[in-house]
Design an enzyme around this catalytic site. Structure first.
Site, mmCIF file in Angstrom:
data_model
loop_
_atom_site.group_PDB
_atom_site.id
_atom_site.type_symbol
_atom_site.label_atom_id
_atom_site.label_comp_id
_atom_site.label_asym_id
_atom_site.label_seq_id
_atom_site.Cartn_x
_atom_site.Cartn_y
_atom_site.Cartn_z
ATOM 1 N N ASP A 47 0.409 5.464 -1.036
ATOM 2 C CA ASP A 47 -0.578 6.498 -1.353
ATOM 3 C C ASP A 47 -0.008 7.650 -2.164
ATOM 4 O O ASP A 47 -0.584 8.743 -2.155
ATOM 5 C CB ASP A 47 -1.201 7.051 -0.057
ATOM 6 C CG ASP A 47 -2.469 6.297 0.320
ATOM 7 O OD1 ASP A 47 -3.353 6.174 -0.547
ATOM 8 O OD2 ASP A 47 -2.576 5.839 1.467
ATOM 9 N N ASP B 121 2.207 1.923 3.946
ATOM 10 C CA ASP B 121 1.283 3.066 3.988
ATOM 11 C C ASP B 121 2.015 4.381 3.748
ATOM 12 O O ASP B 121 1.561 5.442 4.181
ATOM 13 C CB ASP B 121 0.514 3.112 5.320
ATOM 14 C CG ASP B 121 -0.924 3.614 5.147
ATOM 15 O OD1 ASP B 121 -1.275 4.064 4.039
ATOM 16 O OD2 ASP B 121 -1.697 3.572 6.121
ATOM 17 N N HIS C 8 -2.471 -3.210 4.471
ATOM 18 C CA HIS C 8 -1.721 -2.330 5.378
ATOM 19 C C HIS C 8 -2.360 -2.337 6.764
ATOM 20 O O HIS C 8 -3.064 -1.406 7.143
ATOM 21 C CB HIS C 8 -1.565 -0.914 4.815
ATOM 22 C CG HIS C 8 -2.833 -0.204 4.444
ATOM 23 N ND1 HIS C 8 -3.766 -0.706 3.581
ATOM 24 C CD2 HIS C 8 -3.318 1.018 4.834
ATOM 25 C CE1 HIS C 8 -4.758 0.153 3.453
ATOM 26 N NE2 HIS C 8 -4.525 1.207 4.219
ATOM 27 N N GLU D 233 -8.787 1.534 -2.818
ATOM 28 C CA GLU D 233 -8.948 1.522 -1.368
ATOM 29 C C GLU D 233 -10.318 2.057 -0.968
ATOM 30 O O GLU D 233 -10.509 3.251 -0.824
ATOM 31 C CB GLU D 233 -7.851 2.354 -0.693
ATOM 32 C CG GLU D 233 -7.901 2.229 0.836
ATOM 33 C CD GLU D 233 -6.851 3.066 1.532
ATOM 34 O OE1 GLU D 233 -6.362 4.030 0.938
ATOM 35 O OE2 GLU D 233 -6.541 2.753 2.698
ATOM 36 N N HIS E 99 -8.931 -1.930 7.116
ATOM 37 C CA HIS E 99 -10.032 -0.960 7.326
ATOM 38 C C HIS E 99 -11.404 -1.582 7.610
ATOM 39 O O HIS E 99 -12.340 -0.844 7.906
ATOM 40 C CB HIS E 99 -10.207 -0.002 6.128
ATOM 41 C CG HIS E 99 -9.153 1.064 6.025
ATOM 42 N ND1 HIS E 99 -9.220 2.236 6.729
ATOM 43 C CD2 HIS E 99 -8.009 1.127 5.304
ATOM 44 C CE1 HIS E 99 -8.155 2.989 6.439
ATOM 45 N NE2 HIS E 99 -7.407 2.328 5.583
ATOM 46 N N HIS F 237 -13.278 1.685 3.246
ATOM 47 C CA HIS F 237 -12.292 2.553 3.902
ATOM 48 C C HIS F 237 -12.864 2.799 5.297
ATOM 49 O O HIS F 237 -13.462 1.864 5.864
ATOM 50 C CB HIS F 237 -12.036 3.843 3.098
ATOM 51 C CG HIS F 237 -10.837 4.583 3.600
ATOM 52 N ND1 HIS F 237 -10.924 5.759 4.301
ATOM 53 C CD2 HIS F 237 -9.523 4.272 3.527
ATOM 54 C CE1 HIS F 237 -9.695 6.149 4.648
ATOM 55 N NE2 HIS F 237 -8.829 5.272 4.189
ATOM 56 N N HIS G 87 0.816 -1.216 0.000
ATOM 57 C CA HIS G 87 0.000 0.000 0.000
ATOM 58 C C HIS G 87 0.845 1.259 0.000
ATOM 59 O O HIS G 87 1.519 1.568 0.975
ATOM 60 C CB HIS G 87 -0.924 0.009 1.223
ATOM 61 C CG HIS G 87 -2.044 0.991 1.101
ATOM 62 N ND1 HIS G 87 -3.183 0.726 0.385
ATOM 63 C CD2 HIS G 87 -2.187 2.250 1.573
ATOM 64 C CE1 HIS G 87 -3.990 1.774 0.427
ATOM 65 N NE2 HIS G 87 -3.409 2.711 1.143
HETATM 66 ZN ZN LIG Z 1 -5.652 2.993 4.432
#
Ligand SMILES: [Zn+2]
Ligand SMILES: *[C@@H]1O[C@H](CO)[C@@H](O)[C@H](O)[C@H]1NC(C)=O
Length: 415
Positions: free
Chosen positions: A38, A309, A240, A146, A219, A173, A36
């Protein structure tokens, strides 16, 4: 083969290699796969996805955990063996608004990243593609979406995202979807709506199995974790998430779920965010290694991976500040007595095993799930209702039902 692993091992021992040097030796043949990252979210918020802006140049990009020099750092001889699942993330406040459009745009920016830096990134969609990218010394790039709100409760959108390259979908999420509950249900901040997965949520999982999209349980609520682990025909991932036993944050994975992870051949990719590592604003690299150790102890070495992350969080442990630091974490695992085999599993082979199992389970010739979600499960005021007959909607609008009964009641009174 003169270059076989045992020779490297022998050379390592004889030369008195440090743990860091041994880590680099291993990482020359086994890539880091991170579940993961971002960076695409940073590209949206900083540059509105305009990659040609000078400040957005990934060779010089500042103030992010990820850029091309950092990706290359720590890999001896300039050899680059890395895979990132780039997150096509759009926040929960897009739910019932423009979630689908914004998700498409985040997938588009990932594709444009691969196009703008072809010497660094290769966008791929299969385990075969990953292996080819590694042979070419490129960062194999895959799309992970995600948040289930990105499909707007539509199996058609799910399938279309698959065709655009999505290879994992995080079921939620930090908000419920109309078909799956998120982790905030376990803190009491959200109410359980689906008790894990609703009947439609089960269809989403089965359709992901049919397509060959990995099911990501970062999540989600514990009930959703258990429902998906029990239902999925293929192993699943936590892209993650860390270990609940070591930091009792509800985003983390509790031990009874780790047992299911073990039983299903699934995978937990450990999150580096300090709040999930130590439940505080500070953490050290060794405390991330503690999570890897714990998951290995409870679920086995084949259940462990990395899910940093990076660029999705604000606080990272000392020693793991950016994407150049993975070799130090590998060195720490070696220092703790992890075998070369176990380290290679955590780096890449565990994820590749899960991905291949998901690919093997997929069968695009099988009949797709067709039945849409019930109209009364959908929220938001800007929806049209094509395809739904008007009748069922009467029953979730008590006012409408009464209104339709009124003439009848009136008739009775007149009698
Ligand atoms: Zn996340
Ligand atoms: C990024 O900057 C380098 C020079 O530092 C340049 O060669 C390259 O073309 C730029 N890439 C993009 C996509 O703008």
């Amino acid at each position: 083969m003169w270059t076989s692993w045992w020779l490297w091992a022998l050379v390592a021992v004889c030369a008195g290699q440090t743990f860091r040097e041994r880590a680099e030796t291993i990482m020359r043949v086994t890539p880091v796969i991170d579940g993961h990252n971002d960076l695409p979210w940073q590209l949206l918020t900083k540059f509105n996805n305009q990659l040609r802006e000078e400040r957005a140049n990934l060779s010089t990009l500042a103030d992010t955990h990820t850029n091309i020099p950092k990706l290359r750092a720590g890999f001896v001889g300039g050899q680059l063996l890395l895979l990132q699942f780039w997150s096509a993330y759009v926040p929960c406040d897009t739910q019932d608004k423009d979630a689908v459009k914004r998700t498409l745009e985040q997938i588009d920016v990932i594709h444009r990243m691969c196009q703008a830096y072809p010497e660094t990134f290769a966008c791929v969609t299969s385990s075969e593609g990953i292996e080819k990218a590694f042979q070419e010394g490129k960062v194999a790039s895959l799309v992970g979406v995600e948040g289930g709100h990105s499909i707007d409760s539509s199996l058609g959108v799910l399938r279309a995202l698959y065709h655009l390259g999505m290879r994992y979908l995080t079921l939620t999420h930090s908000c419920n979807t109309p078909w799956a509950d998120n982790w905030l249900v376990d803190t009491g901040d959200d109410e359980a709506e689906s008790q894990g997965l609703s009947e439609f949520g089960k269809k989403v999982v089965r359709e992901m199995n049919r397509l060959g999209v990995m099911i990501d349980l970062a999540h989600v609520s514990v009930a959703t974790m258990k429902a998906a682990l029990q239902l999925s025909a293929a192993p699943v991932i936590f892209s993650h998430s860390s270990a609940y036993q070591l930091c009792t944050h509800k985003r983390n994975v509790p031990d009874d779920v780790l047992q299911l992870v073990k039983a299903t051949g699934s995978l937990v990719m450990v999150n580096f965010y300090t709040d999930y590592v130590t439940c505080s604003s500070k953490a050290k690299l060794t405390e991330v290694a503690d999570h890897l150790d714990h998951i290995k102890k409870v679920a086995g070495a084949q259940a462990v991976g990395f899910g940093g992350d990076y660029d999705g969080v604000t606080r990272l442990p000392e020693g793991l500040e950016d994407v150049s630091k993975y070799p130090d974490l590998v060195a720490e695992l070696l220092r703790r007595g992890w075998t070369e085999e176990e380290v290679k599993g955590a780096l890449a082979e565990n994820l590749l095993r899960v991905f291949k199992a998901v690919e093997k389970e997929s069968d695009l010739t099988r009949t797709p799930e067709e039945e849409p979600i019930a109209l009364n499960k959908l929220h938001g005021s800007c929806r049209t209702q094509y395809g739904y007959s008007a009748a069922p909607s009467l029953f979730h609008r008590p006012g409408a039902l009464l209104a339709s009964l009124a003439p009848l009641l009136l008739g009775l009174c007149l009698l």
